[in-house]
Enzyme design. Structure first.
Site, short mmCIF file in Angstrom:
data_model
loop_
_atom_site.label_atom_id
_atom_site.label_comp_id
_atom_site.label_asym_id
_atom_site.label_seq_id
_atom_site.Cartn_x
_atom_site.Cartn_y
_atom_site.Cartn_z
N SER A 1 62.70 73.01 62.98
CA SER A 1 62.39 72.25 61.76
C SER A 1 63.40 71.13 61.61
O SER A 1 64.09 71.03 60.59
CB SER A 1 62.42 73.18 60.54
OG SER A 1 62.06 72.46 59.38
N TYR B 1 53.99 65.46 62.09
CA TYR B 1 53.48 64.60 61.01
C TYR B 1 52.37 63.73 61.58
O TYR B 1 52.45 63.27 62.71
CB TYR B 1 54.63 63.75 60.45
CG TYR B 1 54.27 62.95 59.22
CD1 TYR B 1 53.54 63.52 58.18
CD2 TYR B 1 54.68 61.63 59.09
CE1 TYR B 1 53.22 62.78 57.06
CE2 TYR B 1 54.36 60.89 57.97
CZ TYR B 1 53.62 61.47 56.95
OH TYR B 1 53.30 60.74 55.84
N TYR C 1 56.86 54.67 58.94
CA TYR C 1 57.39 55.80 59.73
C TYR C 1 57.76 55.24 61.10
O TYR C 1 57.04 55.44 62.08
CB TYR C 1 56.33 56.89 59.82
CG TYR C 1 56.85 58.26 60.23
CD1 TYR C 1 57.61 59.03 59.36
CD2 TYR C 1 56.57 58.79 61.49
CE1 TYR C 1 58.06 60.28 59.72
CE2 TYR C 1 57.01 60.06 61.86
CZ TYR C 1 57.77 60.79 60.96
OH TYR C 1 58.21 62.04 61.32
N LYS D 1 56.74 62.27 67.33
CA LYS D 1 55.82 63.32 66.87
C LYS D 1 54.62 63.44 67.82
O LYS D 1 54.11 64.54 68.04
CB LYS D 1 55.35 63.03 65.44
CG LYS D 1 56.45 63.19 64.40
CD LYS D 1 57.15 64.54 64.45
CE LYS D 1 58.01 64.81 63.23
NZ LYS D 1 58.84 66.04 63.40
N GLY E 1 59.24 65.94 49.55
CA GLY E 1 60.44 65.17 49.22
C GLY E 1 61.72 65.84 49.67
O GLY E 1 62.62 66.09 48.85
N SER E 2 61.86 66.12 50.96
CA SER E 2 63.06 66.76 51.51
C SER E 2 64.16 65.71 51.65
O SER E 2 63.93 64.51 51.48
CB SER E 2 62.75 67.33 52.89
OG SER E 2 62.43 66.24 53.76
N ALA F 1 65.55 64.77 54.47
CA ALA F 1 65.22 63.90 55.60
C ALA F 1 64.16 62.87 55.18
O ALA F 1 64.24 61.70 55.54
CB ALA F 1 64.73 64.72 56.79
#
Ligand code: NAD
Length: 286
Positions: free
Chosen positions: A120, A172, A182, A190, A221-222, A224
């Site tokens: 992760s 993602y 991104y 990814k 909303g982490s 990262a």
């Protein structure tokens, strides 16, 4: 016998790694985590001081126990790979055995074997730059931290995984369809991760009866994600356009991961599984 899970990429209680750890703990697994070396100190201090106690609560009211926190930097496979400036950096010098190979050896020494491996983690130093403006080193750094890191983890952990074990990573949808913002080669990383999931599922399946899947998760909303800068927009976009108009909870991804690494998913391997309120199915929303 309780299963043992090693979750790489937990450094606070906001991200998908934490939610996966909780879902696995709720299902009875023993939780080991791998924490990025520069984030280790603050994570361990916060844990010790009870800062995460509220979010450690499991459905039965007990608190998730993290049996052991291992320092990890998944861009280095073995000590010989570590450059001098990193070795002597004060954030790294205080910890030891944090390359992937050494972390696997440490887990083997402490626990013998594991059943579940979770990846992760991701990092792309130029994520805010469009791909067209990304440097070679930025692109390769994104691939190293976000894609090769999974190959390396499997390479070193499969030998200590029990047959029937399973691994999971997080991807993602920017891998398949263009998501402006991104950048830095993260979309490429990814795409590689998803392709590698298929090949690694074959190889690890044949080698050790290990399953390999990836979850294509919706926006969260982490820490990262906040570093990318457009996460609030993505969350709003998803809320407006997805078939299920609700907030995507990290726990929903955690529960899907727990299913995918459990015997309930014993015939699922090499798959990219969407956990995104269905957003991936939409072309045009009205
Ligand atoms: P997060 O900040 O909780 O997790 C990322 C973790 O990676 C952090 O703990 C960080 O310390 C760690 N890390 C970075 N470089 C590392 C390295 N070299 N070695 C070891 N650890 C390292 O954020 P998150 O968003 O929960 O990310 C987890 C995964 O979910 C990532 O693969 C991310 O791409 C993926 N994902 C996130 C979203 C989202 O919207 N947040 C959507 C889809 C997929």
């Amino acid at each position: 016998r309780g299963k043992k899970a090693f979750i790489a990429g937990v450094a606070d209680d906001n991200g998908y790694g934490w939610a996966i750890a909780k879902a696995l703990a709720a299902a009875g697994a023993e939780i080991l985590v791998g924490t990025w070396v520069p984030a280790l100190n603050i994570f361990e201090t916060s844990l010790r001081r009870g800062k995460f106690d509220e979010s450690r609560k499991l459905p039965d009211g007990s608190l998730m126990e993290i049996v052991k926190v291992y320092p990890l930097d998944a861009v280095y496979d073995c000590p010989e790979d570590v450059p001098e400036d990193v070795k002597t950096n004060k954030r790294y010098a205080g910890s030891s055995n944090w390359t992937v190979k050494e972390a696997a050896e440490a887990v083997k020494k402490d626990f013998g074997s594991i059943d579940i491996l979770v990846h992760s983690l991701a990092n792309g130093p130029e994520v805010t730059k469009p791909l067209l403006e990304t440097s070679r080193s930025g692109y390769l750094a994104a691939m190293s931290a976000s894609s090769y890191s999974f190959i390396s983890l499997l390479q070193h952990f499969v030998p200590i995984m029990n047959p029937g074990g399973a691994s999971i990573s997080l991807t993602y949808i920017a891998s398949e369809r263009t998501i402006p913002g991104y950048g830095g080669g993260m979309s490429s990383a990814k795409a590689a991760l998803e392709s590698d999931t298929r090949v690694l599922a074959f190889e690890a399946g044949r080698k050790g009866k290990i399953r390999v899947n990836t979850i294509s998760a919706g926006p969260l909303g982490s820490r990262a994600a906040k570093a990318i800068g457009f996460i609030e927009k993505m969350i709003e976009y998803s809320y407006v356009n997805a078939p299920l108009q609700k907030e995507l909870l990290a726990d929903e991804v955690g529960n899907a991961a727990a299913f995918l690494v459990s015997p309930l998913a014993s015939a699922i391997t090499g798959s990219t599984v969407y956990v995104d309120n269905g957003l991936n199915t939409m072309a045009v929303a009205i």
